[in-house]
Design a protein around this motif. Structure first.
Motif, short mmCIF file in Angstrom:
data_model
loop_
_atom_site.label_atom_id
_atom_site.label_comp_id
_atom_site.label_asym_id
_atom_site.label_seq_id
_atom_site.Cartn_x
_atom_site.Cartn_y
_atom_site.Cartn_z
N CYS A 62 0.84 -1.20 0.00
CA CYS A 62 0.00 0.00 0.00
C CYS A 62 0.88 1.26 0.00
O CYS A 62 1.84 1.34 0.76
N PRO A 63 0.57 2.25 -0.84
CA PRO A 63 1.36 3.48 -0.88
C PRO A 63 1.32 4.24 0.45
O PRO A 63 0.47 4.01 1.30
N GLU A 80 3.62 6.91 -3.47
CA GLU A 80 4.61 6.03 -2.87
C GLU A 80 5.90 6.82 -2.72
O GLU A 80 6.46 7.28 -3.71
N PRO A 89 10.21 0.42 -6.22
CA PRO A 89 9.01 -0.23 -5.67
C PRO A 89 9.16 -1.75 -5.71
O PRO A 89 9.68 -2.30 -6.68
N GLN A 93 4.35 -3.69 -4.11
CA GLN A 93 3.94 -2.30 -4.34
C GLN A 93 3.47 -2.10 -5.78
O GLN A 93 2.43 -1.48 -6.00
N LEU A 94 4.19 -2.64 -6.73
CA LEU A 94 3.78 -2.51 -8.13
C LEU A 94 2.43 -3.16 -8.38
O LEU A 94 1.59 -2.60 -9.09
N HIS A 97 -0.19 -0.90 -6.84
CA HIS A 97 -0.38 0.29 -7.69
C HIS A 97 -1.23 -0.05 -8.91
O HIS A 97 -2.13 0.73 -9.28
N LEU A 100 -4.84 -0.24 -7.94
CA LEU A 100 -5.39 1.10 -7.72
C LEU A 100 -5.71 1.78 -9.05
O LEU A 100 -6.77 2.39 -9.21
N GLU A 101 -4.78 1.68 -9.98
CA GLU A 101 -4.99 2.31 -11.29
C GLU A 101 -6.17 1.69 -12.03
O GLU A 101 -6.95 2.39 -12.67
N VAL A 107 -1.52 7.03 -9.43
CA VAL A 107 -0.45 6.61 -8.54
C VAL A 107 0.85 7.26 -9.00
O VAL A 107 1.14 7.29 -10.20
N VAL A 109 5.08 7.37 -7.94
CA VAL A 109 6.23 6.96 -7.14
C VAL A 109 7.17 8.16 -7.15
O VAL A 109 7.59 8.62 -8.21
#
Length: 129
Positions: A62-63, A80, A89, A93-94, A97, A100-101, A107, A109
């Motif tokens: 999670c960011p 992030e 990341p 994390q990737l 992300h 989420l996108e 998002v 970074v």
């Protein structure tokens, strides 16, 4: 070379600088200080505390920050924070992300407070994604 503990401390400092910047400039964007928030998702080192955090919703990948303002086609922006240019990341994390996108969030970074401030301002001007 900085140790992991030093990099984590520097990342926290950079993140705090973003929040401080936000507290005085958010109204320029028509928003409030609480519209940008930290997601306390970092590990603690204690197995007991880690299990408790997991029960409370700790999610790997999670960011660090979330801007709750919808802009254009995006529901909000997740940031992030990375302190070191060598920091990348993680796979978790990737993957987070990407989810989420897929759900309509932007998002970013960001390597340091300056990049985060630029990413937030660009997002709020409708220049993200």
């Amino acid at each position: 070379m900085a140790s992991l503990k030093e990099l984590e401390a520097l990342e926290r400092q950079e993140q705090a600088a973003v929040i401080e910047w936000w507290s005085w400039c958010c109204r320029r964007f028509g928003l409030e200080p609480y519209d940008l928030l930290h997601i306390p998702n970092e590990g603690t080192g204690s197995a007991v505390r880690g299990r408790l955090q997991k029960k409370q919703g700790l999610r790997p990948g999670c960011p660090d920050l979330m801007l709750t303002a919808p802009v254009g086609a995006h529901h909000g922006l997740f940031v992030e924070m990375k302190r070191s240019r060598t920091g990348r990341p993680s796979r978790e994390q990737l993957d987070f992300h990407a989810r989420l996108e897929e759900r309509g969030y932007a998002v970013a970074v960001c390597y340091g407070a300056t990049e985060a401030r630029v990413a937030i301002a660009r997002y709020l001007r409708g220049e993200a994604g």
